[in-house]
Design an enzyme around this catalytic site. Sequence first.
Site, short mmCIF file in Angstrom:
data_model
loop_
_atom_site.label_atom_id
_atom_site.label_comp_id
_atom_site.label_asym_id
_atom_site.label_seq_id
_atom_site.Cartn_x
_atom_site.Cartn_y
_atom_site.Cartn_z
N GLU A 192 -0.34 -12.09 -22.33
CA GLU A 192 1.17 -12.60 -22.46
C GLU A 192 1.03 -13.98 -22.41
O GLU A 192 2.02 -14.85 -23.05
CB GLU A 192 1.76 -12.30 -20.77
CG GLU A 192 3.03 -12.89 -20.83
CD GLU A 192 4.18 -12.54 -21.85
OE1 GLU A 192 4.12 -11.65 -22.67
OE2 GLU A 192 5.01 -13.13 -21.72
N ASN B 160 29.26 -12.43 -6.84
CA ASN B 160 27.98 -12.50 -7.59
C ASN B 160 26.96 -12.00 -6.49
O ASN B 160 26.67 -12.63 -5.43
CB ASN B 160 27.28 -13.87 -7.97
CG ASN B 160 26.09 -14.18 -8.63
OD1 ASN B 160 25.76 -12.92 -9.11
ND2 ASN B 160 25.38 -15.14 -8.65
#
Length: 611
Positions: A482, A100
């Site tokens: 936002e 990962n």
Amino acid sequence: MCGIVGYIGDNSALDVVVSGLEKLEYRGYDSAGVAIYEDGGIHVYRALGKLAELKKQLKGESKGKSGGIGIGHTRWATHGKPSENNAHPHTAGRVSLIHNGIVENYIELRDELKAEGCQFSSETDTEIAAHLLNKYLEEGNEPFEAIRMTCDRLRGSYAFLAIDSQHPDRILVAKNATPIVVGISDTEVFVASDIPAVLGHTRDFLILEDGDFAEVKIGSVRIENNGEPVERPVEHITWDPVTAQKGGYKHYMLKEIHEQPMVIGETFRGRLNIEEARIHLGDVSLTQDDIQRIDRIVLAACGTAWHSCLVAKFYIEMLTGIPCEVDYASEFRYRTPVITENSLMAVVSQSGETADTLAALEVASGKCHTLAICNVLGSSIARKVDHCIFTQAGPEISVASTKAFTTQLVGSLLLALHIGEQRGEVPLEKRSKIISDLVHLPSAIEAALESEEQIKQIAKKFHSAQDFLYLGRGTCYPIALEGALKLKEISYIHAEGYPAGEMKHGPIALIDEKMPVVVVLQKSDLLFEKSLSNLREVHSREGRIIAITDIQGHQELHDLCDDVVELPYLSEELSPLVLTVPLQLLAYYVAVLNGTDVDLPRNLAKSVTVE
Ligand code: AGP
């Protein structure tokens, strides 16, 4: 962001690994695979698509098999498109390995290994590590030494698990910048990306730290860091299974807000050439000549992604000198926009599947270069554009977009810096400063998250308000928008964002003691004094003001406001990202207090694939 899990013990390694992957599928789901040591060898099973595809392939494989060692992986592609061939585990000789993260220097290492005769079967950076580890083992090094030698050659972020068919009693582990935990019990040992994957089997964990590499056996976990043996304390975890699925957070939204320092780092990692202060955007193949010819940049998106475009406009015009316009995708697609061969059409989309954004892209496709800032490899938009900047936010589960937004801002800053540098618009000193600030951004976001307790108290004071007004100037205006969108979409409270300079042109009529006004103020705001006079107008009308700012200790600001949330100042370019975090937290805690379904708010979908 991918999901990784490993197991050694008396239960069926395949069953334990697959059940761990089921709990990690939120971390990535474009392919999956397992490697299980049995009958004297490593057996690898991989499948494109969700875990269910792999489970079909495994049907009957695991029944009754007991004992053994295994590793498993769910992929969120970063290098190499989603495919079975690119699915982990990757095998090289006696080694099978899952990963990962991002190996930044994989190209030079691949060339070196190819010159030594290694054959590669995938497009991934991960396969390099498998070959390196195999090489060092084959040279006769002990497994622990071999994993050390492998890590010494790698640059970037990684969490590796590997098994060696000649030492089937241990899992080799390396951890740098991406999470790994080791679960322990008297008779078994587990390794995973996060605790929920194996919490059903043990509650005792070692949390590995950056630079750790380990040899994990039943009853023994040998760890070194920077050449020194280290011990990691055993943490006893008391979470219930449902909470565990969200990494200990009550909702995915809060988890994803807290993931921002990590995923912002993932988004710029591997793309910064610090020495030359240049940006490397692997999936953007615009030549310098293409870039020189661009005379207009058009941005289109929806919702939160559209807000990121408003910030991107500042970055682009400031750093490239190219005029930039921003449009709602749902408006752009029905206009007759002027697109010429020297335009650059850029769309922004977390999912890469938003119907209006895809349609806006269609309008420009074939007429000019098209580019996307997108979070999902293999999505419709990512497949359609000529160039793509992938944000590395990992799967965003909560409907309210948070980590996707801040990583979109990073992506657009990287794009603007790249284009500006290629056009000779940004001097080395300016580029170096921005890149240096970017490297410090994850820790600035961590510091912003420390405002969480204060935000909880503010939410308690104002959560029953019927209306909110959010104000900001410059790059703080899109942040105000936002913040308002976050609040309205998960708490169902009416909230609107406005440029602070527009107060006198209407919104001031709304102000009274029942209307909380959230104002976003950045230190580098040349218009700070003007914003302050806006606040005096609000204050004189009994308005309740909440200031989110990176200005420290401004006395008048504190006198005018009910609450002032002070954050660290980083830079003019990156303030917007830092100032976003408290607004995300405010929306979250107001919604929790109001008892709405935070992760699945009414009437909304994570990806609006219809008009
Ligand atoms: C954001 O919180 C909303 N869920 C929504 O506005 C979203 O940003 C919009 O639908 C765009 O989605 P996309 O980024 O996947 O294209």
